[in-house]
Design a protein around this motif. Structure first.
Motif, PDB file in Angstrom:
ATOM      1  N   VAL A 243      33.574  39.983  40.765  1.00 27.75           N
ATOM      2  CA  VAL A 243      33.621  38.528  40.945  1.00 27.75           C
ATOM      3  C   VAL A 243      34.845  37.917  40.264  1.00 27.75           C
ATOM      4  CG1 VAL A 243      31.130  38.292  41.237  1.00 27.75           C
ATOM      5  CG2 VAL A 243      32.112  38.225  38.925  1.00 27.75           C
ATOM      6  N   ARG A 244      35.422  38.580  39.294  1.00 28.90           N
ATOM      7  CA  ARG A 244      36.664  38.118  38.678  1.00 28.90           C
ATOM      8  C   ARG A 244      37.253  39.252  37.841  1.00 28.90           C
ATOM      9  NH1 ARG A 244      35.639  35.595  33.299  1.00 28.90           N
ATOM     10  NH2 ARG A 244      33.423  35.866  32.817  1.00 28.90           N
ATOM     11  N   GLY A 245      38.555  39.153  37.591  1.00 29.92           N
ATOM     12  CA  GLY A 245      39.230  40.198  36.821  1.00 29.92           C
ATOM     13  C   GLY A 245      40.344  39.618  35.973  1.00 29.92           C
ATOM     14  N   ARG A 246      40.769  40.407  34.990  1.00 29.08           N
ATOM     15  CA  ARG A 246      41.840  39.982  34.099  1.00 29.08           C
ATOM     16  C   ARG A 246      42.619  41.220  33.661  1.00 29.08           C
ATOM     17  NH1 ARG A 246      39.643  37.542  28.847  1.00 29.08           N
ATOM     18  NH2 ARG A 246      39.338  39.761  28.375  1.00 29.08           N
ATOM     19  N   GLN A 247      43.938  41.147  33.786  1.00 28.20           N
ATOM     20  CA  GLN A 247      44.762  42.276  33.356  1.00 28.20           C
ATOM     21  C   GLN A 247      44.954  42.235  31.850  1.00 28.20           C
ATOM     22  OE1 GLN A 247      48.457  42.746  35.455  1.00 28.20           O
ATOM     23  NE2 GLN A 247      49.240  44.312  34.057  1.00 28.20           N
ATOM     24  N   LEU A 248      44.825  43.405  31.224  1.00 34.03           N
ATOM     25  CA  LEU A 248      44.992  43.514  29.783  1.00 34.03           C
ATOM     26  C   LEU A 248      46.461  43.767  29.450  1.00 34.03           C
ATOM     27  CD1 LEU A 248      41.909  45.793  29.022  1.00 34.03           C
ATOM     28  CD2 LEU A 248      42.077  43.315  28.758  1.00 34.03           C
ATOM     29  N   PRO A 249      46.922  43.298  28.309  1.00 35.39           N
ATOM     30  CA  PRO A 249      48.322  43.571  27.928  1.00 35.39           C
ATOM     31  C   PRO A 249      48.524  45.055  27.673  1.00 35.39           C
ATOM     32  CG  PRO A 249      47.134  42.537  26.118  1.00 35.39           C
ATOM     33  CD  PRO A 249      46.218  42.483  27.306  1.00 35.39           C
ATOM     34  N   GLY A 250      49.737  45.520  27.921  1.00 40.81           N
ATOM     35  CA  GLY A 250      50.052  46.930  27.719  1.00 40.81           C
ATOM     36  C   GLY A 250      51.539  47.162  27.813  1.00 40.81           C
ATOM     37  N   GLY A 251      51.970  48.363  27.451  1.00 38.17           N
ATOM     38  CA  GLY A 251      53.380  48.727  27.485  1.00 38.17           C
ATOM     39  C   GLY A 251      53.872  48.938  28.906  1.00 38.17           C
ATOM     40  N   ALA A 252      55.207  48.922  29.047  1.00 38.75           N
ATOM     41  CA  ALA A 252      55.805  49.070  30.370  1.00 38.75           C
ATOM     42  C   ALA A 252      55.540  50.441  30.963  1.00 38.75           C
ATOM     43  CB  ALA A 252      57.315  48.813  30.284  1.00 38.75           C
ATOM     44  N   ASP A 253      55.412  51.481  30.113  1.00 31.87           N
ATOM     45  CA  ASP A 253      55.206  52.836  30.602  1.00 31.87           C
ATOM     46  C   ASP A 253      53.736  53.235  30.632  1.00 31.87           C
ATOM     47  OD1 ASP A 253      57.916  53.160  30.890  1.00 31.87           O
ATOM     48  OD2 ASP A 253      58.199  53.998  28.879  1.00 31.87           O
ATOM     49  N   GLU A 254      52.848  52.309  30.286  1.00 28.56           N
ATOM     50  CA  GLU A 254      51.422  52.618  30.273  1.00 28.56           C
ATOM     51  C   GLU A 254      50.786  52.199  31.592  1.00 28.56           C
ATOM     52  OE1 GLU A 254      49.748  50.614  26.968  1.00 28.56           O
ATOM     53  OE2 GLU A 254      50.865  51.759  25.461  1.00 28.56           O
ATOM     54  N   PRO A 255      49.673  52.844  31.982  1.00 31.71           N
ATOM     55  CA  PRO A 255      48.961  52.421  33.193  1.00 31.71           C
ATOM     56  C   PRO A 255      48.437  50.995  33.047  1.00 31.71           C
ATOM     57  CG  PRO A 255      48.220  54.593  32.455  1.00 31.71           C
ATOM     58  CD  PRO A 255      49.065  54.033  31.365  1.00 31.71           C
ATOM     59  N   ARG A 256      48.376  50.276  34.170  1.00 30.41           N
ATOM     60  CA  ARG A 256      47.778  48.937  34.135  1.00 30.41           C
ATOM     61  C   ARG A 256      46.273  49.037  33.900  1.00 30.41           C
ATOM     62  NH1 ARG A 256      48.858  46.110  39.541  1.00 30.41           N
ATOM     63  NH2 ARG A 256      48.997  48.236  40.374  1.00 30.41           N
ATOM     64  N   ARG A 257      45.748  48.070  33.154  1.00 30.70           N
ATOM     65  CA  ARG A 257      44.310  48.054  32.889  1.00 30.70           C
ATOM     66  C   ARG A 257      43.763  46.641  33.128  1.00 30.70           C
ATOM     67  NH1 ARG A 257      46.118  51.981  29.272  1.00 30.70           N
ATOM     68  NH2 ARG A 257      44.903  53.913  29.406  1.00 30.70           N
ATOM     69  N   TYR A 258      42.587  46.570  33.736  1.00 32.66           N
ATOM     70  CA  TYR A 258      41.915  45.307  34.039  1.00 32.66           C
ATOM     71  C   TYR A 258      40.499  45.370  33.498  1.00 32.66           C
ATOM     72  CZ  TYR A 258      45.605  44.507  37.548  1.00 32.66           C
ATOM     73  OH  TYR A 258      46.803  44.334  38.194  1.00 32.66           O
ATOM     74  N   THR A 259      40.013  44.232  33.022  1.00 31.17           N
ATOM     75  CA  THR A 259      38.579  44.085  32.793  1.00 31.17           C
ATOM     76  C   THR A 259      38.015  43.301  33.967  1.00 31.17           C
ATOM     77  OG1 THR A 259      39.009  42.094  31.480  1.00 31.17           O
ATOM     78  CG2 THR A 259      38.726  44.164  30.287  1.00 31.17           C
ATOM     79  N   VAL A 260      36.851  43.722  34.428  1.00 26.99           N
ATOM     80  CA  VAL A 260      36.286  43.176  35.667  1.00 26.99           C
ATOM     81  C   VAL A 260      34.830  42.799  35.434  1.00 26.99           C
ATOM     82  CG1 VAL A 260      35.775  43.630  38.103  1.00 26.99           C
ATOM     83  CG2 VAL A 260      37.835  44.608  37.047  1.00 26.99           C
ATOM     84  N   ALA A 261      34.463  41.623  35.903  1.00 28.77           N
ATOM     85  CA  ALA A 261      33.065  41.193  35.907  1.00 28.77           C
ATOM     86  C   ALA A 261      32.504  41.435  37.308  1.00 28.77           C
ATOM     87  CB  ALA A 261      32.956  39.720  35.536  1.00 28.77           C
ATOM     88  N   THR A 262      31.280  41.912  37.379  1.00 29.98           N
ATOM     89  CA  THR A 262      30.656  42.239  38.676  1.00 29.98           C
ATOM     90  C   THR A 262      29.413  41.395  38.888  1.00 29.98           C
ATOM     91  OG1 THR A 262      29.379  44.020  37.659  1.00 29.98           O
ATOM     92  CG2 THR A 262      31.513  44.604  38.621  1.00 29.98           C
TER      93      THR A 262
END
Length: 821
Positions: A243-262
């Motif tokens: 139902v909504r998501g938010r990208q977490l901060p991270g380094g340029a060489d790190e994989p993207r990470r999101y927290t997601v509400a369902t």
């Protein structure tokens, strides 16, 4: 579509329609690490071709001749047809592809490729007209083999290769096949018409490829990474309802990470595809996105670690997107099955063709790096070690147990995260490295004493003892090594804490490196030395010189070279208060002539003599101090003699006028002193020099005091030092006279002292390459012909470096058998 922070975006991919995603604005263009790697590979290939044609001219010419003879029997009609087709098609096909891309509104890509082609054209003209003709004759001859009409680099093919590389034809197999067929036909017709050589064509391909990939990396490529809306939409294929998501901060060489509400499943509570309930809260999922273009990030570093380190690891430096997805999924499931507390993997799937995702349960918490020291209790540390014990019991190696891989949940319990670099069915070495890594990570937060105490309470002292040999910086992750540099004694203090628990543990470190960086430096230096020395040898008529040589002078040189081993033994014995047998000490110096084949001479001499003294009953501290004292006095004597003979050489009227006069010697010495003074004004350099000197000579002064009390020892040590220099000077002078040359003895002494200083500083085994180059140059400046100087140096190095190798090996084996070293 580009989203700004907090902006809502939509997608038409099923469950992701209308899902708001908070993420930073996506860049329109990105620089792919793969382009930089391909650029570097092309440049290395170009350098390799230049090196090959320098040393293997006969091979390249023979290959060219075979091609010319083979194509001479081909039907003339087919060759003519191929020439016509390639002349037209090599330009027409890229133009047609560019027009096709313009119709598809892909003008930016065409413009970048056109820029690469223009750069390639200009650079090729400059290289053809200016740089290549100035190269050594062998390089130019091999590139333009076939006649004056042959071009070193081809202005008609290089821009096309750069254009094709930059425009990108991936997935368009027909266009690729036609384009490269035209390029191959153009190369073939150039070979048959003797307007191109194999070496020139290979250099042309590497240059065009380098310019194409370099332009792509400099300008960037369209961002292929799917936006957050596409990532959340893909969760619908796992039976989830984001139902909504938010990208977490991270380094340029790190994989993207999101927290997601369902959203709740039709049955009520939020659930995954298996119907298993997700934890309540604002955020139920944490999604890791693996982007295809990021799979090559850090490739060179991974290759370097894989090649350099021993470890028996089956990991690959380069993994496909599918393999990365499977490896992390397998490791996550294996950790959960082993009882390791870790966020549960809900599911994994691809996101289009350019990315994949892994969805984990979201566990609120902070990484260990972000936890305040006051909150890190012994109970928390015990939990950390229990999770490691479960990992190791299941033969799972995490391989990156840094602070951000240890999650301290809001419930106070520890979880191990980031399993993407892990390995199942790991070997003992990998598990022990994991333990050493986690010990260092925890010690950086709470100190060595507490880290070891809590680990021993859970794992046991015997288990910790297995990590002692692996507490080396090279075994740690990159981030941990950077942190350890700030506290250089940390690893030593961890070892000391473990050894207090298990005093019988063998503390010698395990050799983890297949080779050291110094080895690569030696290879580069040897290659450069060969590039300098080989042309000199090619211009020397060795047959004539050998026939005219006076070989009784060579016998004198051999005798003088043999005296140097007696002198080295006396030099060592003079600075050791304990009594040493002369014969065995001479054998140790002879054995050093074999060992120095694998390391710089100064390093091998110190190590072997120290080992010999310890085996002779001298305690380790005094042994190191004695060898340091002999080295220090030898260095002082060398500098004094260098200054004295430099002054004498510049002052004696009958000395050669071509050798550097005393004024030049003074200028050089003053210049070196000024440079050293400037360097020592830098605090970091000053601390480094002070630490090195303190480490080498901390016990030298007390040892010298012991020696001074015995006049016999002083005479032996100083006499050996002077005899060592005299032996080498007589050897070099006899080598010069063997080939009909003659120089004042002061000039010969100065030449040897200079060459020996450079050889000691060079990182190559025995100063190989540096000594030859320095001695030959100095003798030539002193007035000898190039032929005589080169021959004299070769004979000198034969007698002092190469000839003693076999006797040195025999002495080394004998001393090992007698347990004397």
């Amino acid at each position: 579509m580009t989203q700004t922070q907090g902006e809502t975006a939509t997608s038409d991919m099923g469950a992701g329609v209308g899902v708001p995603v908070e993420e930073p604005a996506r860049p329109d263009r990105i620089r792919r690490p793969s382009d930089a790697i391909r650029f570097a590979a092309a440049v290395v290939g170009l350098a390799g071709i230049m090196l090959l044609v320098s040393f293997a001219q006969q091979t390249t010419h023979g290959l060219q001749t075979d091609i010319a003879e083979g194509t001479a029997h081909a039907p003339r009609f087919l060759l003519t047809l191929a020439t016509l087709v390639s002349s037209f098609g090599v330009l027409a096909v890229p133009v047609a592809f560019a027009i096709e891309r313009l119709f598809h509104k892909d003008g930016v890509r065409v413009a970048i490729a056109l820029l690469a082609a223009v750069i390639a054209f200009i650079l090729t003209i400059l290289l053809d007209d200016l740089v290549v003709p100035a190269a050594p004759g062998g390089v130019l001859d091999s590139l333009i083999w076939g006649g004056t009409d042959t071009a070193p680099l081809h202005t008609d093919i290089t821009p096309v290769i750069a254009f094709v590389t930059a425009v990108g034809m991936a997935g368009r197999t027909r266009w690729q096949a036609v384009t490269w067929t035209m390029i191959a036909l153009a190369a073939l017709t150039g070979l048959t018409a003797a307007t191109a050589s194999v070496a020139a064509l290979a250099a042309t391909y590497c240059l065009g490829s380098a310019i194409g990939h370099g332009t792509l990396y400099a300008v960037g490529t369209p961002n292929p990474r799917p936006p957050g809306t596409a990532v959340l939409a893909a969760l619908g294929r796992l039976g989830l309802r984001p139902v909504r998501g938010r990208q977490l901060p991270g380094g340029a060489d790190e994989p993207r990470r999101y927290t997601v509400a369902t959203a709740p499943s039709p049955g009520g509570a939020p659930a995954d595809a298996t119907g298993r309930a997700l934890p309540p809260g604002d955020w139920q999922l944490q999604v890791t996105v693996l982007d295809r273009d990021q799979q090559t990030a850090g490739l060179l570093y991974r290759v370097w670690r894989l090649v350099r380190l021993r470890g028996g690891s089956t990991r690959r430096a380069l993994r496909s997107l599918r393999r990365s997805l499977e490896q992390e999924s397998l490791m996550a499931y294996a950790m959960e099955s082993a009882g390791v507390r870790t966020p549960r993997l809900v599911g994994a799937c691809e996101v289009g063709t350019e990315a994949a995702l892994l969805a984990y349960e979201h566990v609120p918490g902070r990484p260990l790096d972000a936890v305040r020291e006051a909150e890190i209790t012994d109970e928390l540390l015990d939990d950390v070690w229990r999770q490691l014990r479960r990992l190791q019991a299941a033969r799972l190696a995490h391989r990156r147990l840094e602070g951000d891989a240890i999650l301290v949940g809001d419930d106070g319990r520890v979880r191990i995260v980031a399993p993407g670099t892990g390995e199942i069915a790991a070997g003992d070495l990998a598990l022990r490295i994991d333990l050493a890594q986690l010990l260092t990570t925890v010690a950086l937060r709470v100190g060595p004493e507490r880290a070891v105490r809590t680990a021993a309470g859970v794992l046991g002292a015997a288990t910790l003892a297995g990590a002692v040999p692996l507490l080396q910086r090279v075994a740690l992750s990159r981030a941990t090594r950077a942190a350890v540099r700030q506290d250089r004694e940390l690893l030593t203090r961890i070892r000391e804490q473990i050894l207090q628990l298990t005093p019988e543990t063998e503390a010698a470190p395990v050799r983890l490196e297949r080779f050291r960086p110094r080895t690569l430096l030696s290879i580069v230096a040897l290659t450069a030395a060969a590039y300098i020395v080989v042309p000199q040898l090619s211009s020397v008529n060795l047959t004539t010189l050998i026939a005219d040589a006076e070989w009784w002078w060579a016998a004198v040189a051999l005798a003088a070279a043999a005296v140097t081993y007696l002198a080295a033994a006396l030099m060592l014995m003079g600075f050791v208060p304990e009594r040493l047998p002369l014969g065995r000490t001479v054998l140790v110096q002879l054995a050093a002539s074999f060992v120095k084949l694998v390391a710089p001479a100064a390093v091998t001499g110190v190590a072997l003599n120290t080992r010999y003294l310890q085996r002779s009953g001298v305690r380790p501290g005094p042994a190191v101090a004695s060898v340091g004292a002999s080295q220090l006095m030898g260095m002082v004597a060398h500098i004094v003699l260098l200054i004295v003979f430099g002054f004498l050489t510049g002052s004696i009227r009958n000395a050669t006028k071509d050798l550097a006069p005393s004024r030049t010697v003074v200028i050089v010495l003053l210049g070196l002193a000024v440079l050293a003074g400037i360097a020592l004004t830098v605090p970091k350099a000053r601390r480094f020099v002070a630490a090195r000197l303190r480490g080498m000579f901390s016990g030298v002064v007390p040892r010298l005091v012991d020696v001074v009390q015995s006049p016999r020892k002083i005479v032996t040590g100083l006499g050996g030092t002077l005899l060592l220099t005299a032996g080498f000077v007589v050897c070099l002078d006899a080598c010069v006279r063997a080939f009909g040359g003659s120089l004042p003895w002061t000039a010969v002494a100065l030449v040897f002292l200079t060459g020996n200083a450079l050889g000691s500083a060079a990182p190559t085994p025995g100063g190989l390459g540096a000594v030859e180059g320095a001695l030959t140059l100095a003798l030539t400046i002193s007035g000898l012909t190039a032929d005589t100087a080169t021959s004299a140096v070769l004979l000198f190095r034969l007698l002092t470096f190469w000839l003693p190798v076999l006797p040195g090996w025999a002495a080394f084996a004998y001393l090992q058998r007698k347990e004397a070293i």
